[in-house]
Design an enzyme around this catalytic site. Structure first.
Site, PDB file in Angstrom:
ATOM      1  N   PRO A   2      27.432 -10.785  13.220  1.00 35.69           N
ATOM      2  CA  PRO A   2      26.810 -10.521  11.926  1.00 35.69           C
ATOM      3  C   PRO A   2      25.298 -10.436  12.012  1.00 35.69           C
ATOM      4  CG  PRO A   2      27.854 -12.697  11.999  1.00 35.69           C
ATOM      5  CD  PRO A   2      27.741 -12.212  13.384  1.00 35.69           C
ATOM      6  N   GLU A   3      24.771  -9.440  11.331  1.00 31.70           N
ATOM      7  CA  GLU A   3      23.330  -9.287  11.190  1.00 31.70           C
ATOM      8  C   GLU A   3      22.970  -9.591   9.741  1.00 31.70           C
ATOM      9  OE1 GLU A   3      21.923  -5.611  12.911  1.00 31.70           O
ATOM     10  OE2 GLU A   3      23.729  -5.406  14.097  1.00 31.70           O
ATOM     11  N   HIS A 103      40.560 -21.213  17.652  1.00 33.05           N
ATOM     12  CA  HIS A 103      39.099 -21.295  17.784  1.00 33.05           C
ATOM     13  C   HIS A 103      38.424 -21.824  16.533  1.00 33.05           C
ATOM     14  CE1 HIS A 103      39.757 -19.098  21.461  1.00 33.05           C
ATOM     15  NE2 HIS A 103      40.309 -18.115  20.787  1.00 33.05           N
ATOM     16  N   ARG A 122      34.147 -16.745  20.523  1.00 31.86           N
ATOM     17  CA  ARG A 122      33.255 -16.702  21.690  1.00 31.86           C
ATOM     18  C   ARG A 122      32.323 -17.896  21.797  1.00 31.86           C
ATOM     19  NH1 ARG A 122      30.887 -10.725  22.556  1.00 31.86           N
ATOM     20  NH2 ARG A 122      30.003 -11.632  24.434  1.00 31.86           N
ATOM     21  N   ARG A 156       1.920  -4.307  21.423  1.00 30.06           N
ATOM     22  CA  ARG A 156       3.191  -4.582  22.115  1.00 30.06           C
ATOM     23  C   ARG A 156       3.679  -3.346  22.862  1.00 30.06           C
ATOM     24  NH1 ARG A 156       5.256  -9.481  20.908  1.00 30.06           N
ATOM     25  NH2 ARG A 156       4.139 -10.471  19.210  1.00 30.06           N
TER      26      ARG A 156
END
Length: 275
Positions: A2-3, A103, A122, A156
């Site tokens: 998820p973002e 999980h 995970r 950058r």
DNA sequence: ATACCGACCTGTCAGC
DNA sequence: TGCTGACAGGTCGGTA
């Protein structure tokens, strides 16, 4: 997984379901990875606490907890519980009768009779408690001014794609929305951040905010297994222009979408539209 | 100080 | 059918 848009969708869903509820008891699985704080710290902070608010900060879900004994007048925040979902984490509110998914690493029994469950195959997700407030890194991309946004990239030399993923600069942007924002701004992901022109920065700023806003409105992107706190998928993936579309025609010019690896992450772009 | 890369985990899918 | 390798929405720590 998820973002920002997915985490926002999950946090909003949780806020409507569990705000005001009280955590009766906490069960934590035996796998240590998902816990950033010690199990004792987490249990002590959560058990008996009232959930005063649920909010998103970057990719974190932040639960503001109030002390158990505090009445409405004297109620005060005594801890923040934060959940980072990693790639495959999910938080679901469900009936205790529903079988535990594989999980499952944490189960909170709520006084309303429901359970809040954290599942993460995970185990990249993280749970932690903060007694002195939670401070996320970076700036919210939907709140930042254009001037500050442009300033983030000054000097950058890293590819703009990597800069967008850097959570110390902007928080919440992940692989999908970095690629989608660059596609809409017509900028190549490898373009050095510092060398973006003023018009390019303007386009990127607008594209990023637009793509995040549209994705939140669509309930996020569902790829394989993402669902919100209600078990509902999002629908933004049907609007993806480049992500997951390697070899498919660009929706604007028809050229085949390319996939390259930048800083270890799959990056998708149109070789004709993005310069 | 900055930037890349592998490691951390499990599951799934394509190819042989 | 079953094995192997590539890949997956994220982040961290070590190294260059």
């Amino acid at each position: 997984m998820p973002e920002l848009p997915e985490v926002e969708t999950i946090a909003r869903g949780l806020a409507t379901r569990v705000t005001g509820d009280v955590i009766e008891s906490v069960w934590l699985g035996s796998k240590p990875e998902p816990l950033k704080s010690s199990p004792e710290q987490i249990v002590r902070a959560l058990e008996g606490a009232r959930i005063a608010a649920v909010q998103r900060m970057g990719k974190h879900i932040v639960f503001r907890l109030e002390a158990p004994q505090a009445g409405p007048q004297s109620a005060r925040t005594h801890a923040h519980w934060t959940v980072h979902l990693g790639m495959t984490g999910s938080l679901r509110v469900c009936d205790p009768a529903v079988a535990l998914a594989p999980h499952t690493h944490a189960v909170l029994k709520l006084c309303s009779g429901r359970e809040l469950r954290f599942v993460d195959p995970r185990r990249f997700g993280r749970l932690s408690v903060h007694r002195d407030g939670f401070q996320a890194t970076g700036v919210e991309p939907l709140d930042i001014s254009f001037e500050r946004f442009a300033g983030l990239f000054r000097g950058r030399k890293t590819p703009i794609k990597s800069a967008l993923l850097n959570q110390k600069l902007l928080r919440g942007v992940g692989n999908i929305y970095a690629d989608e924002a660059l596609a809409r701004a017509r900028i190549r992901p490898r373009h050095r951040a510092a060398t973006l022109t003023y018009p390019e920065l303007r386009r990127l700023y607008a594209a990023l905010q637009k793509v995040l806003t549209l994705a939140i409105a669509a309930g996020g992107s569902s790829i394989s297994d993402y669902v919100d706190a209600d078990g509902e998928p999002g629908f933004f993936q049907i609007q993806h222009r480049v992500y997951g579309r390697e070899g498919k025609p660009c929706r604007r010019c028809g050229s085949a979408i390319k996939r390259v690896v930048i800083a270890g992450r799959s990056s998708h772009y149109c070789p004709r539209c993005q310069k």
